[in-house]
Design a protein around this motif. Structure first.
Motif, mmCIF file in Angstrom:
data_model
loop_
_atom_site.group_PDB
_atom_site.id
_atom_site.type_symbol
_atom_site.label_atom_id
_atom_site.label_comp_id
_atom_site.label_asym_id
_atom_site.label_seq_id
_atom_site.Cartn_x
_atom_site.Cartn_y
_atom_site.Cartn_z
ATOM 1 N N ASN A 143 0.903 -1.351 0.003
ATOM 2 C CA ASN A 143 -0.068 0.059 0.088
ATOM 3 C C ASN A 143 0.879 1.388 -0.127
ATOM 4 N N GLY A 187 -1.728 -3.779 3.274
ATOM 5 C CA GLY A 187 -1.449 -2.717 4.232
ATOM 6 C C GLY A 187 -0.674 -3.443 5.573
ATOM 7 N N ASP A 242 -5.653 -3.496 2.805
ATOM 8 C CA ASP A 242 -5.037 -2.474 3.496
ATOM 9 C C ASP A 242 -5.828 -2.063 4.594
#
Length: 247
Positions: A143, A187, A242
């Motif tokens: 991310n 993420g 994420d």
């Protein structure tokens, strides 16, 4: 047990720990035979092989440095030759080198690009020589490519951003062969490199919409979906797993 991937053969680079290990195990649980690469921890890689075999699938762990193109190609060819096919390639191995711009060396630049950009390209190039229609290439990015909220990530973010272009272009190029290519951007994920109880975890969690880290299994679930027949009409896509970090 869901056998959506029954009869398939998968290769997961960097599959001995963290997200890669979770992906390798999930693909096995879905029915695939799984080969994985590792660089240092033989014991952990052997443990992963045992877990995959416990799930009833074939497994092998191969020591390979993703910074060495010949090693990458060698693993791909070995898996395809020994197991007779290669259906799924997960480019997961990565270099995570951080630091202020003025302190990053050219050696660190070269290592990051070799592992995070060149290796997925080389592995994909080798894999498509063996992949039948219905094949899957799944790149694991970050991310950080879309939202770099901390200093020191310039090199890492650059390398992971390159995977967006690679994924889109390969998705277009290989679509006529019914091979899909997609990018999964994790993420904050609870791994040894970024544990949920680490010193910066509270700050990192605060950037997510859901307010917590992912488990590696959350990322693996998305990879398994893309690898399955249900993912057949998705290609060239970037999927962020994420917790809303980038929204």
């Amino acid at each position: 047990m869901n056998n959506a991937l029954d009869g398939k053969v998968a290769l997961v680079t960097g599959g001995g720990r963290g997200i890669g290990a979770a992906v390798a195990l999930r693909l096995a649980e879905e029915g695939a035979d799984v080969a994985l690469t590792f660089q240092r921890n033989q014991q952990r890689a052997d443990e992963m092989v045992d877990q995959i075999k416990t799930a009833g699938r074939r497994a092998v762990a191969v020591r390979a440095d993703s910074a060495e193109p010949a090693a990458v190609v060698g693993v791909v060819d070995r898996v395809a030759d020994e197991w007779g096919r290669l259906d799924i390639l997960v480019n997961n191995a990565g270099a995570f080198l951080l630091g202020p711009l003025e302190q990053l060396s050219l050696d660190e630049f070269d290592e990051t690009v070799a592992v995070n950009v060149r290796a997925p390209f080389v592995a994909s190039q080798a894999a498509v020589r063996h992949m039948p229609a219905g094949g899957r290439i799944i790149n694991i990015g970050s991310n950080i490519a879309e939202r770099a909220v901390f200093p020191g990530f310039s090199l890492y973010a650059m390398s992971k951003t390159a995977l967006i272009g690679l994924t889109k272009a390969l998705g277009r190029e290989l679509g006529g062969r019914a091979i899909t290519v997609n990018l999964v951007n994790p993420g904050p994920t609870d791994t040894a490199l970024n544990p949920v109880d680490g010193p910066n975890a509270g700050t990192i969690t605060g950037f997510t919409a859901l307010g917590h880290y992912a488990d590696p299994a959350d990322v693996a679930a998305t990879v398994a979906f893309l690898a399955s027949p249900d993912g057949r009409y998705i290609t060239g896509a970037t999927i962020n797993v994420d917790g809303g970090f980038t929204i």
